[in-house]
Write a protein that holds these residues in place. Structure first.
Motif, PDB file in Angstrom:
ATOM      1  N   MET A   1       0.831  -1.211   0.000  1.00 41.63           N
ATOM      2  CA  MET A   1       0.000   0.000   0.000  1.00 41.63           C
ATOM      3  C   MET A   1       0.861   1.255   0.000  1.00 41.63           C
ATOM      4  N   MET A   2       1.971   1.262   0.739  1.00 41.14           N
ATOM      5  CA  MET A   2       2.838   2.440   0.761  1.00 41.14           C
ATOM      6  C   MET A   2       3.411   2.709  -0.626  1.00 41.14           C
ATOM      7  N   ARG A   3       3.852   1.680  -1.300  1.00 44.54           N
ATOM      8  CA  ARG A   3       4.391   1.843  -2.638  1.00 44.54           C
ATOM      9  C   ARG A   3       3.300   2.305  -3.613  1.00 44.54           C
ATOM     10  N   SER A   4       2.100   1.803  -3.407  1.00 44.87           N
ATOM     11  CA  SER A   4       0.975   2.221  -4.258  1.00 44.87           C
ATOM     12  C   SER A   4       0.689   3.701  -4.061  1.00 44.87           C
ATOM     13  N   GLU A   5       0.761   4.171  -2.826  1.00 42.49           N
ATOM     14  CA  GLU A   5       0.568   5.595  -2.552  1.00 42.49           C
ATOM     15  C   GLU A   5       1.660   6.432  -3.210  1.00 42.49           C
ATOM     16  N   MET A   6       2.888   5.944  -3.154  1.00 39.82           N
ATOM     17  CA  MET A   6       4.000   6.670  -3.758  1.00 39.82           C
ATOM     18  C   MET A   6       3.891   6.680  -5.283  1.00 39.82           C
ATOM     19  N   LYS A   7       3.293   5.642  -5.843  1.00 39.29           N
ATOM     20  CA  LYS A   7       3.064   5.617  -7.287  1.00 39.29           C
ATOM     21  C   LYS A   7       1.960   6.597  -7.666  1.00 39.29           C
ATOM     22  N   ARG A   8       0.877   6.627  -6.866  1.00 41.90           N
ATOM     23  CA  ARG A   8      -0.231   7.544  -7.143  1.00 41.90           C
ATOM     24  C   ARG A   8       0.168   8.995  -6.919  1.00 41.90           C
ATOM     25  N   PHE A   9       0.981   9.193  -5.894  1.00 41.91           N
ATOM     26  CA  PHE A   9       1.374  10.548  -5.482  1.00 41.91           C
ATOM     27  C   PHE A   9       2.902  10.615  -5.380  1.00 41.91           C
ATOM     28  N   PRO A  10       3.595  10.791  -6.509  1.00 39.71           N
ATOM     29  CA  PRO A  10       5.069  10.774  -6.500  1.00 39.71           C
ATOM     30  C   PRO A  10       5.685  11.790  -5.546  1.00 39.71           C
ATOM     31  N   GLN A  11       5.002  12.913  -5.336  1.00 43.89           N
ATOM     32  CA  GLN A  11       5.431  13.886  -4.330  1.00 43.89           C
ATOM     33  C   GLN A  11       4.456  13.814  -3.154  1.00 43.89           C
ATOM     34  N   ALA A  12       4.983  13.730  -1.956  1.00 44.23           N
ATOM     35  CA  ALA A  12       4.116  13.512  -0.796  1.00 44.23           C
ATOM     36  C   ALA A  12       3.125  14.653  -0.558  1.00 44.23           C
ATOM     37  N   TRP A  13       3.418  15.840  -1.071  1.00 44.22           N
ATOM     38  CA  TRP A  13       2.457  16.938  -0.914  1.00 44.22           C
ATOM     39  C   TRP A  13       1.195  16.699  -1.724  1.00 44.22           C
TER      40      TRP A  13
ATOM     41  N   VAL B   1       0.085   9.684   6.428  1.00 46.26           N
ATOM     42  CA  VAL B   1       0.733   8.706   5.556  1.00 46.26           C
ATOM     43  C   VAL B   1       2.252   8.721   5.758  1.00 46.26           C
ATOM     44  N   LEU B   2       2.815   9.890   6.019  1.00 49.22           N
ATOM     45  CA  LEU B   2       4.264   9.967   6.217  1.00 49.22           C
ATOM     46  C   LEU B   2       4.701   9.331   7.535  1.00 49.22           C
ATOM     47  N   LYS B   3       3.798   9.263   8.503  1.00 46.90           N
ATOM     48  CA  LYS B   3       4.089   8.481   9.716  1.00 46.90           C
ATOM     49  C   LYS B   3       4.293   7.019   9.333  1.00 46.90           C
ATOM     50  N   CYS B   4       3.496   6.541   8.396  1.00 47.68           N
ATOM     51  CA  CYS B   4       3.646   5.173   7.895  1.00 47.68           C
ATOM     52  C   CYS B   4       4.992   5.001   7.201  1.00 47.68           C
ATOM     53  N   ALA B   5       5.374   6.000   6.407  1.00 55.28           N
ATOM     54  CA  ALA B   5       6.667   5.949   5.719  1.00 55.28           C
ATOM     55  C   ALA B   5       7.815   5.884   6.727  1.00 55.28           C
ATOM     56  N   GLU B   6       7.685   6.640   7.812  1.00 53.70           N
ATOM     57  CA  GLU B   6       8.702   6.609   8.877  1.00 53.70           C
ATOM     58  C   GLU B   6       8.840   5.203   9.453  1.00 53.70           C
ATOM     59  N   LEU B   7       7.711   4.588   9.794  1.00 59.84           N
ATOM     60  CA  LEU B   7       7.735   3.259  10.390  1.00 59.84           C
ATOM     61  C   LEU B   7       8.278   2.217   9.418  1.00 59.84           C
TER      62      LEU B   7
ATOM     63  N   GLU C   1      14.119   5.196   0.200  1.00 58.40           N
ATOM     64  CA  GLU C   1      13.086   5.936  -0.522  1.00 58.40           C
ATOM     65  C   GLU C   1      11.934   6.350   0.380  1.00 58.40           C
ATOM     66  N   TYR C   2      11.670   5.585   1.422  1.00 55.79           N
ATOM     67  CA  TYR C   2      10.619   5.976   2.357  1.00 55.79           C
ATOM     68  C   TYR C   2      11.030   7.240   3.117  1.00 55.79           C
ATOM     69  N   TYR C   3      12.285   7.284   3.510  1.00 58.06           N
ATOM     70  CA  TYR C   3      12.801   8.480   4.195  1.00 58.06           C
ATOM     71  C   TYR C   3      12.796   9.678   3.245  1.00 58.06           C
ATOM     72  N   ASP C   4      13.215   9.460   2.020  1.00 56.92           N
ATOM     73  CA  ASP C   4      13.261  10.550   1.040  1.00 56.92           C
ATOM     74  C   ASP C   4      11.865  11.108   0.771  1.00 56.92           C
ATOM     75  N   TYR C   5      10.870  10.252   0.805  1.00 52.08           N
ATOM     76  CA  TYR C   5       9.484  10.671   0.593  1.00 52.08           C
ATOM     77  C   TYR C   5       9.055  11.635   1.705  1.00 52.08           C
ATOM     78  N   ILE C   6       9.441  11.322   2.928  1.00 47.42           N
ATOM     79  CA  ILE C   6       9.145  12.193   4.071  1.00 47.42           C
ATOM     80  C   ILE C   6       9.866  13.527   3.924  1.00 47.42           C
ATOM     81  N   LYS C   7      11.156  13.436   3.651  1.00 47.84           N
ATOM     82  CA  LYS C   7      11.979  14.645   3.598  1.00 47.84           C
ATOM     83  C   LYS C   7      11.573  15.554   2.447  1.00 47.84           C
TER      84      LYS C   7
END
Length: 413
Positions: free
Chosen positions: A50-62, A79-85, A94-100
């Motif tokens: 699901m996290m990867r699917s979100e990143m595919k749908r929304f390449p930028q976390a904003w 959602v970024l709390k999920c990326a942190e975990l 890439e999960y960290y980069d998505y947050i940052k």
């Protein structure tokens, strides 16, 4: 020359041996594994799928919550709390980069936050502060600290009810909504644990516990044990009961936010704080009430919790995911009996069976999410049954996908 070659070969061999010996010591922040967003493997756990699917749908976390321009808002933080975990669990950078990427887009060098207006006193804006607390713990950038302090300063002047409960927003005077407990209290408690000591910390923890006390005093239905979406102390709103000030219905996601607020705040509330025992008690009565309205066939919950058989009502994804997360985490932590693990698993299996679809490329969809619901405002939201069941329903709302990832992570443990 021969001895030089032997020395060189020996040096290379030692370097290889040393490198292999050090490999297990590699930290997660050193991972350079790339996420293949084009195709999402079905062999991965649901949390990552699901996290990867979100990143595919929304390449930028904003872009989370279908935003067209960058905006400081609570679904992003969820959602970024999920990326942190997931970054902590897998080490995939890439999960960290998505947050940052989100914070660096929204937080200016002087610590101001784009689109954030402190004068609105909107509790929703505090939730993404948890992202900043995490990032600051990792790289100590001054701009993150300044932004954290800016958000924390909102709490000092947040308008309150007569008993000290936070107004949900300045534009909603005298009103507490269940949503607000998740938006503000985990950030407030997290900040307090990290930055406050002595009398200052004690005062803050008392204040946090009091938010739940005020909710329990005014918003619990004595007959069902369920909690109403909102309460207007002034009883002036059209949606408010003239005797109690309560909104007329039990909205699933509102109770979902409240449950997540309780289990997350307990991560930070000191073991010896008297509010801790009360909060666990609130969690138990809350959970018992939810069991009575759980759909026995699917294990899911309805948009309007106590009206499952009525026309227009539907099994709603975000609330169901929130309840599964709350039960699973509370059982793991010992706040609820072990029996709630099976209850959480039943709800989770119901989500997978009834609300999840998977595309050919592995992209995961979470369907039947209420897009948004509130009280009052313009156009006016009445809080009636018809209002809740006629709000937009959409797939992959982050207010559903985020809790689904959190629930997945709990059950994957």
């Amino acid at each position: 020359m021969k001895s030089f070659k032997i020395f060189t070969l020996l040096a290379i061999a030692l370097r290889v041996i040393f490198s292999c010996a050090q490999k297990p010591l590699q930290t997660s922040s050193q991972s350079t594994e790339k996420i293949n967003i084009e195709n999402i493997s079905t062999k991965l756990p649901w949390s990552e799928r699901m996290m990867r699917s979100e990143m595919k749908r929304f390449p930028q976390a904003w872009q989370l919550d279908f935003f067209k321009t960058p905006k400081w808002s609570y679904p992003n933080g969820l959602v970024l709390k999920c990326a942190e975990l997931l970054f902590k669990k897998t080490g995939k950078k890439e999960y960290y980069d998505y947050i940052k990427g989100y914070t660096d887009e929204l937080v200016n060098e002087d610590g101001t936050i784009k689109t954030y207006d402190i004068k609105k006193y909107n509790l929703d804006m505090l939730n993404s502060g948890n992202v900043l607390l995490y990032l600051y713990s990792v790289d100590k950038q001054e701009k993150y600290l300044k932004a954290i302090q800016l958000l924390r300063s909102q709490i000092d002047n947040q308008p309150r009810t007569s008993e000290g409960g936070f107004w949900h927003k300045k534009i909603y005077p005298n009103q507490m909504w269940l949503d607000g407990l998740y938006m503000a209290e985990p950030f407030y408690a997290n900040y307090t644990k990290l930055f406050s000591t002595g009398a200052e910390a004690a005062k803050a923890y008392d204040d946090i516990a009091n938010q739940f006390d005020v909710i329990q005093k005014h918003m619990v239905d004595s007959r069902t044990g369920l909690l109403y979406h909102g309460w207007d102390e002034s009883k002036e709103q059209q949606w408010a009961d003239k005797q109690t000030g309560l909104s007329p219905n039990f909205w699933g996601r509102a109770m979902g936010w409240y449950g997540m607020a309780m289990v997350d705040v307990l991560d930070y509330l000191p073991e010896n704080h008297p509010g801790r025992t009360k909060l666990i008690g609130y969690l138990k009565s809350y959970s018992e009430a939810l069991l009575k309205v759980q759909d026995t066939k699917t294990g899911l919950w309805y948009q309007v919790l106590d009206k499952g058989g009525q026309k227009g009502n539907y099994l709603e994804a975000s609330a169901s995911s929130m309840f599964v997360y709350t039960f699973a985490k509370a059982a793991r932590k010992g706040y609820l009996p072990d029996s709630y693990k099976a209850i959480a698993k039943k709800g989770y299996d119901g989500i997978i069976k009834n609300l999840i679809t998977v595309e050919k490329d592995g992209t995961v969809n979470l369907n039947q999410n209420c897009a948004v619901a509130g009280l009052g405002g313009t156009p006016y939201r009445s809080g009636t049954y018809d209002y809740y069941v006629n709000e937009e329903i959409r797939s992959n709302d982050p207010k559903g996908t985020g809790p689904f990832i959190l629930a997945s992570l709990e059950l994957e443990k």
